[in-house]
Enzyme design. Structure first.
Site, mmCIF file in Angstrom:
data_model
loop_
_atom_site.group_PDB
_atom_site.id
_atom_site.type_symbol
_atom_site.label_atom_id
_atom_site.label_comp_id
_atom_site.label_asym_id
_atom_site.label_seq_id
_atom_site.Cartn_x
_atom_site.Cartn_y
_atom_site.Cartn_z
ATOM 1 C CE LYS A 75 -3.743 2.529 0.657
ATOM 2 N NZ LYS A 75 -4.643 2.740 -0.483
ATOM 3 C CB CYS A 129 -3.256 9.535 -3.770
ATOM 4 S SG CYS A 129 -4.666 9.176 -2.694
HETATM 5 C C1 SIN Z 1 -6.287 5.849 -1.460
HETATM 6 O O1 SIN Z 1 -5.746 5.311 -0.487
HETATM 7 O O2 SIN Z 1 -7.009 6.839 -1.333
HETATM 8 C C2 SIN Z 1 -6.116 5.250 -2.820
HETATM 9 C C3 SIN Z 1 -4.715 5.342 -3.248
HETATM 10 C C4 SIN Z 1 -4.537 6.076 -4.527
HETATM 11 O O3 SIN Z 1 -5.519 6.339 -5.248
HETATM 12 O O4 SIN Z 1 -3.417 6.428 -4.859
#
Ligand code: SIN
Length: 308
Positions: A44, A127
């Site tokens: 992540k 993001c």
């Molecule tokens: C998120 O955690 O909001 C998604 C990650 C991303 O879109 O880069």
């Protein structure tokens, strides 16, 4: 039969792995990916400090995909740095995704990652879900500044995760920067940012953060993802590898992304909806299609989309 590929000269047993998105934030989740049919383990996107992310509900499956505004929930980069040796035991490449909230954070995290055994780093410039932080990939000056600084210090092969682009002039501008800075790979696309999905029964959005605005993924975005992969295949230096992501649900989708110019693909929404079995299923479907068409390697079809 497995059809191997390489990203930034790192060997991948095949071309399908997880996107930095669903179910890759904890050691338990990453171990599940390690044991699955995924060709690599992607973490992540991490930030300097741990984050709880945005308020729930922040992900909803939709008829043709998903909308999310997770807000980068993660354990903080130090935990992922500690996990690298454990993840490496699965015997597949480990890709660390980094999404600092400012340049100084990215620099600190990338310095620490230099000293790990991670194989690749994906710098997330796209993001759409952090309140008050616009997507860097849409700001060409800021992207130039970030890449100028990080490429000087990074010792791992570094790629960037890009937002979707929609205009030929923008493709050209960002491709020039990526070529100038000699990034090693490009991952496209992140979700289509700031979509709004409405539940007519509730007369309300389906997710809570940002008044219901979130990143759209899944089948809705596949044509946009293919267009980005194909345009970058045309504009980027051939030394820069392309990873496609967006709406891949079956082996034919993988085939299309490789035809468009990708060397590998990532699964987001389909992994969230179907679980870790999705990697082996889609790889099997892709292999069967390749065999049926008489192709024996990814390179035989990569970027070979025919003109009409
Ligand atoms: C998120 O955690 O909001 C998604 C990650 C991303 O879109 O880069």
């Amino acid at each position: 039969m497995s059809l191997p590929t390489k990203i930034a000269n790192v060997d991948f047993e095949h071309c399908i792995f997880n996107a930095s998105g669903p179910s890759c934030a904890t050691l338990e989740e990453l171990d599940i990916i390690g044991k699955s049919g995924a060709a690599a383990i992607m973490t992540k996107s991490c930030t300097l400090k741990p984050r709880e992310g945005n308020p729930e509900p922040r992900y909803t499956g939709l008829p043709l995909g998903s909308i999310n505004s997770m807000g980068l929930p993660n354990l903080g980069y130090k935990k992922y740095v500690e996990m690298v040796p454990l993840l490496k035991k699965h015997g597949k490449p480990v890709v660390m995704s980094v999404s600092g909230l400012c340049l100084a954070d990215n620099i600190e995290m990338l310095r620490a990652i230099n000293d790990t055994d991670a194989d690749l780093v994906e710098l997330n410039l796209s993001c759409p879900n952090v309140v008050g932080k616009p997507q860097i990939g849409y700001d060409f000056e800021q992207t130039d500044e970030v890449l100028t600084k990080v490429m000087k210090l990074v010792r791992k092969p570094l790629g960037v995760k890009l937002p979707p682009y929609f205009d030929f002039a923008h493709y050209k501008q960002i491709a020039e920067l990526l070529n100038k800075h000699k990034v090693k790979f490009v991952t496209c696309i992140n979700s289509i940012g700031n979509a709004l999905y409405i539940d007519p029964d509730k007369e309300a959005p389906v997710i809570k953060p940002k008044g219901g605005f979130g990143g759209l993924g899944g089948k809705y975005v596949k044509p946009t993802a293919l267009a980005n992969v194909h345009k970058f295949a045309e504009l980027l230096d051939p030394s820069i590898d392309i990873i496609g992501v967006g709406g891949i649900n079956n082996g034919t989708d993988v085939f299309e992304f490789i035809l468009a110019g990708a060397k590998a693909v990532q699964l987001g929404t389909v992994f969230q909806e179907e679980g870790p079995e999705t990697f082996a299923r889609i790889e099997k479907e892709f292999n069967e299609l390749m065999k049926k068409k008489g192709y024996a390697s990814i390179e035989e079809i990569r970027g070979k989309l025919k003109a009409l």
